[in-house]
Scaffold this motif. Structure first.
Motif, mmCIF file in Angstrom:
data_model
loop_
_atom_site.group_PDB
_atom_site.id
_atom_site.type_symbol
_atom_site.label_atom_id
_atom_site.label_comp_id
_atom_site.label_asym_id
_atom_site.label_seq_id
_atom_site.Cartn_x
_atom_site.Cartn_y
_atom_site.Cartn_z
ATOM 1 N N ILE A 97 0.837 -1.193 0.000
ATOM 2 C CA ILE A 97 0.000 0.000 0.000
ATOM 3 C C ILE A 97 0.874 1.246 0.000
ATOM 4 N N SER A 98 0.502 2.210 -0.807
ATOM 5 C CA SER A 98 1.078 3.547 -0.747
ATOM 6 C C SER A 98 0.012 4.497 -1.264
ATOM 7 N N LEU A 99 0.124 5.767 -0.927
ATOM 8 C CA LEU A 99 -0.851 6.743 -1.385
ATOM 9 C C LEU A 99 -0.196 8.097 -1.492
ATOM 10 N N VAL A 100 -0.884 9.026 -2.141
ATOM 11 C CA VAL A 100 -0.383 10.389 -2.280
ATOM 12 C C VAL A 100 -1.521 11.374 -2.077
ATOM 13 N N ARG A 101 -1.142 12.563 -1.689
ATOM 14 C CA ARG A 101 -2.060 13.704 -1.702
ATOM 15 C C ARG A 101 -1.522 14.632 -2.781
ATOM 16 N N ILE A 102 -2.371 15.020 -3.734
ATOM 17 C CA ILE A 102 -1.960 15.923 -4.795
ATOM 18 C C ILE A 102 -2.716 17.233 -4.632
ATOM 19 N N ASP A 103 -1.977 18.322 -4.520
ATOM 20 C CA ASP A 103 -2.561 19.663 -4.442
ATOM 21 C C ASP A 103 -2.307 20.366 -5.763
ATOM 22 N N TYR A 104 -3.346 21.021 -6.276
ATOM 23 C CA TYR A 104 -3.235 21.755 -7.538
ATOM 24 C C TYR A 104 -3.516 23.234 -7.323
ATOM 25 N N ALA A 105 -2.687 24.083 -7.938
ATOM 26 C CA ALA A 105 -2.992 25.507 -8.027
ATOM 27 C C ALA A 105 -3.979 25.673 -9.182
#
Length: 120
Positions: A97-105
């Motif tokens: 298991i792995s995950l990411v948080r992606i923030d976009y401008a």
């Protein structure tokens, strides 16, 4: 017409057999969890990390608190990726298991990338 059916049957059998030979998978984990630890004297070496004694596992081994904080999107692509894997949550070792948080401008992009060993 009978020759066409024989050719079709032969092609089908060859492709079915080829698919059988080409199957691949990761082995099943030998335990429910293996909390990663950096101490080589700690125990068994599994999945690139040493395992903590399961009796010494604590809740913090399965916790990560930084996903609630937005990342800095002031860059060329206007996005920021916060990754979470076994290095941030030691309890994820051997779980796949792995995950990411992606923030976009505004008008931010997700740059082209690949996912090795990812499913299609």
């Amino acid at each position: 017409m009978k020759g066409i059916h024989s050719i079709f049957l032969a092609c089908f059998l060859v492709s079915a057999f080829a698919c059988f030979l080409a199957s691949a998978f990761d082995p099943s984990p030998l335990q429910d969890f293996c909390v990663a630890i950096d101490d080589p004297k700690a125990g068994v070496f599994v999945n690139g990390k040493f395992c903590k004694d399961p009796k010494l596992a604590v809740a913090d081994d399965f916790f990560f608190s930084r996903l609630n904080k937005p990342g800095n999107t002031n860059n060329r692509v206007g996005s920021n990726v916060t990754t979470v894997n076994v290095d941030q949550i030691p309890g994820l070792n051997t779980l796949g298991i792995s995950l990411v948080r992606i923030d976009y401008a505004p008008y931010g992009e997700n740059p082209p990338h690949t996912h090795p060993r990812g499913t299609v």
